[in-house]
Design a protein around this motif. Structure first.
Motif, PDB file in Angstrom:
ATOM      1  N   GLU A  18      44.810 -19.748  52.639  1.00 25.13           N
ATOM      2  CA  GLU A  18      45.013 -20.929  51.804  1.00 25.13           C
ATOM      3  C   GLU A  18      44.177 -20.799  50.527  1.00 25.13           C
ATOM      4  O   GLU A  18      43.260 -19.985  50.449  1.00 25.13           O
ATOM      5  CB  GLU A  18      44.599 -22.190  52.582  1.00 25.13           C
ATOM      6  N   GLN A  19      44.484 -21.642  49.532  1.00 26.93           N
ATOM      7  CA  GLN A  19      43.771 -21.558  48.267  1.00 26.93           C
ATOM      8  C   GLN A  19      42.265 -21.742  48.448  1.00 26.93           C
ATOM      9  O   GLN A  19      41.466 -21.037  47.827  1.00 26.93           O
ATOM     10  CB  GLN A  19      44.321 -22.596  47.287  1.00 26.93           C
ATOM     11  N   GLN A  20      41.874 -22.650  49.308  1.00 24.28           N
ATOM     12  CA  GLN A  20      40.449 -22.867  49.552  1.00 24.28           C
ATOM     13  C   GLN A  20      39.819 -21.615  50.155  1.00 24.28           C
ATOM     14  O   GLN A  20      38.693 -21.235  49.806  1.00 24.28           O
ATOM     15  CB  GLN A  20      40.255 -24.068  50.493  1.00 24.28           C
TER      16      GLN A  20
ATOM     17  N   VAL B 141      48.090 -12.710  46.630  1.00 24.78           N
ATOM     18  CA  VAL B 141      47.137 -13.666  46.066  1.00 24.78           C
ATOM     19  C   VAL B 141      47.650 -14.213  44.741  1.00 24.78           C
ATOM     20  O   VAL B 141      47.798 -13.491  43.760  1.00 24.78           O
ATOM     21  CB  VAL B 141      45.753 -13.021  45.859  1.00 24.78           C
ATOM     22  N   SER B 142      47.923 -15.509  44.734  1.00 28.61           N
ATOM     23  CA  SER B 142      48.290 -16.243  43.529  1.00 28.61           C
ATOM     24  C   SER B 142      47.375 -17.447  43.457  1.00 28.61           C
ATOM     25  O   SER B 142      47.446 -18.352  44.296  1.00 28.61           O
ATOM     26  CB  SER B 142      49.764 -16.687  43.598  1.00 28.61           C
ATOM     27  N   LEU B 143      46.494 -17.462  42.475  1.00 28.84           N
ATOM     28  CA  LEU B 143      45.441 -18.476  42.428  1.00 28.84           C
ATOM     29  C   LEU B 143      45.913 -19.756  41.748  1.00 28.84           C
ATOM     30  O   LEU B 143      46.550 -19.721  40.693  1.00 28.84           O
ATOM     31  CB  LEU B 143      44.224 -17.925  41.691  1.00 28.84           C
ATOM     32  N   SER B 144      45.579 -20.873  42.330  1.00 25.51           N
ATOM     33  CA  SER B 144      45.936 -22.179  41.790  1.00 25.51           C
ATOM     34  C   SER B 144      44.846 -22.675  40.850  1.00 25.51           C
ATOM     35  O   SER B 144      43.750 -22.109  40.769  1.00 25.51           O
ATOM     36  CB  SER B 144      46.110 -23.185  42.934  1.00 25.51           C
TER      37      SER B 144
ATOM     38  N   SER C 156      43.182 -25.380  41.282  1.00 20.08           N
ATOM     39  CA  SER C 156      42.062 -25.851  42.100  1.00 20.08           C
ATOM     40  C   SER C 156      41.169 -24.698  42.553  1.00 20.08           C
ATOM     41  O   SER C 156      39.937 -24.829  42.605  1.00 20.08           O
ATOM     42  CB  SER C 156      42.578 -26.614  43.325  1.00 20.08           C
ATOM     43  N   ALA C 157      41.770 -23.551  42.878  1.00 20.71           N
ATOM     44  CA  ALA C 157      40.971 -22.393  43.281  1.00 20.71           C
ATOM     45  C   ALA C 157      40.115 -21.899  42.121  1.00 20.71           C
ATOM     46  O   ALA C 157      38.928 -21.580  42.287  1.00 20.71           O
ATOM     47  CB  ALA C 157      41.872 -21.273  43.784  1.00 20.71           C
TER      48      ALA C 157
ATOM     49  N   LEU D 110      40.960 -18.487  49.794  1.00 19.64           N
ATOM     50  CA  LEU D 110      40.935 -17.433  48.770  1.00 19.64           C
ATOM     51  C   LEU D 110      39.773 -17.649  47.807  1.00 19.64           C
ATOM     52  O   LEU D 110      39.060 -16.715  47.444  1.00 19.64           O
ATOM     53  CB  LEU D 110      42.255 -17.411  48.006  1.00 19.64           C
ATOM     54  N   ALA D 111      39.592 -18.917  47.399  1.00 20.09           N
ATOM     55  CA  ALA D 111      38.473 -19.223  46.510  1.00 20.09           C
ATOM     56  C   ALA D 111      37.148 -18.878  47.189  1.00 20.09           C
ATOM     57  O   ALA D 111      36.235 -18.310  46.568  1.00 20.09           O
ATOM     58  CB  ALA D 111      38.501 -20.694  46.108  1.00 20.09           C
TER      59      ALA D 111
ATOM     60  N   GLN E 103      44.283 -11.369  40.859  1.00 24.56           N
ATOM     61  CA  GLN E 103      45.403 -11.954  41.591  1.00 24.56           C
ATOM     62  C   GLN E 103      46.595 -10.988  41.528  1.00 24.56           C
ATOM     63  O   GLN E 103      47.062 -10.616  40.461  1.00 24.56           O
ATOM     64  CB  GLN E 103      45.762 -13.338  41.077  1.00 24.56           C
TER      65      GLN E 103
END
Length: 314
Positions: free
Chosen positions: A116-118, A143-146, A148-149, A120-121, A139
């Motif tokens: 999840e984005q959290q 991995v595709s960063l949002s 929020s990340a 990955l961050a 990325q």
């Protein structure tokens, strides 16, 4: 080593991992590769990353590659390493990079799982905070960063840049316009010259150049023409050199690595064609095709003329 919180800009050098015929790391060949890139004016060296077959080298080879890069660069350009995949290995390799005097590292995606984005961050943050070196997050693949990340990573001083290997231009537009100059933006697409005309207007000011391992003067001429708005030059180099090479690259999985070694061999920069599984060497037909393209490229854009022109502008 530097703690300047800024990623390198311009054309970035990604040396290969030269192997002997009996599959041993050729440190002399690596040193020659790095020296060539520095002499050709590339702004940074990224060692033991994708082009350096990070996924296939041992810890001992990783350490040797950093030693060679730091020694040859001699502080003339920053040295970045590759870390990533297994987070525990990444933390170990990050410490090795710091201990050996690297300036930073490119954090590759975690192995196999998406997260999840959290998560990955947290993965990137944990590695970045483990040393005081500059960190660039990459990325690509799963991995595709949002937004929020990246908001979470923006709070980490060590994270200085975002490298994109996805080519999702809607996402790139959102991220660059949201975070602006908080991060440096690096184009990490395969044969990045193909997509750089689309990346520059968004604020991307550097890219990893595979072809700079064997025709750096053409990559330099292309990028300068792009920055100067010389569209005719940009289009000519795209059509005569970059797109034909890219057409070969697309014909084989792993050619993003093995085609570099083939190009270096053709241009008289012998590093051998040995690659490690699952990557395979370039097929003979494609090798001959690349040789024809490069012979034509050198006729169209002779290196000595370009060097003289650059010197004349200084």
């Amino acid at each position: 080593m530097t703690t300047t919180r800024k990623a390198p800009t311009g054309i970035l050098g990604f040396p290969v991992a030269p192997f002997t015929e009996n599959n041993q790391l050729d440190e002399k060949g690596l040193a020659t590769n790095i020296q060539f890139l520095i002499e050709e004016g590339l702004e940074a060296i990224f060692v033991a990353c994708g082009a350096g077959e990070y996924q296939s080298i041992s810890k001992e080879e990783y350490e040797a590659m950093i030693d060679v890069a730091v020694s040859v660069s001699g502080g003339k350009v920053p040295v970045y390493t590759g870390v990533g995949g297994n987070i525990q290995t990444s933390l170990e390799f990050a410490k090795i990079s710091a201990d050996k005097g690297a300036d930073g590292y490119l954090i590759l995606p975690p192995y196999l799982v998406a997260g999840e984005q959290q998560g990955l961050a947290g993965y990137f943050k944990t590695i970045a905070e483990s040393t005081d070196l500059n960190a660039i997050v990459y990325q690509r693949d799963q991995v595709s960063l949002s937004v929020s990340a990246l908001e979470a990573l923006a709070e980490v001083p060590q994270v200085v840049g975002v490298k994109d290997g996805l080519g999702d231009m809607e996402l790139n537009t959102i991220l660059t316009q949201t975070f602006g100059k908080r991060f440096s933006w690096l184009n990490g697409m395969p044969l990045a010259e193909v997509t750089m005309p689309a990346f520059v207007p968004l604020g991307f000011d550097s890219y990893s150049s595979a072809i700079s391992n064997y025709i750096p003067h053409i990559s330099r001429k292309f990028y300068q023409a792009l920055l100067d708005g010389e569209q005719e030059v940009v289009q000519d180099i795209l059509q005569q050199v970059i797109l034909p090479i890219n057409n070969i690259r697309r014909q084989g999985k792993g050619y993003a690595v093995s085609l570099i070694k083939a190009g270096m061999e053709i241009m008289g920069l012998p590093v051998g064609e040995t690659v490690r599984l699952p990557i395979l060497p370039v097929e003979k037909e494609h090798y001959r095709e690349l040789e024809s393209i490069l012979n034509k490229a050198i006729d169209l854009y002779p290196k000595n003329i370009l060097v003289q022109s650059i010197k004349g502008d200084l």
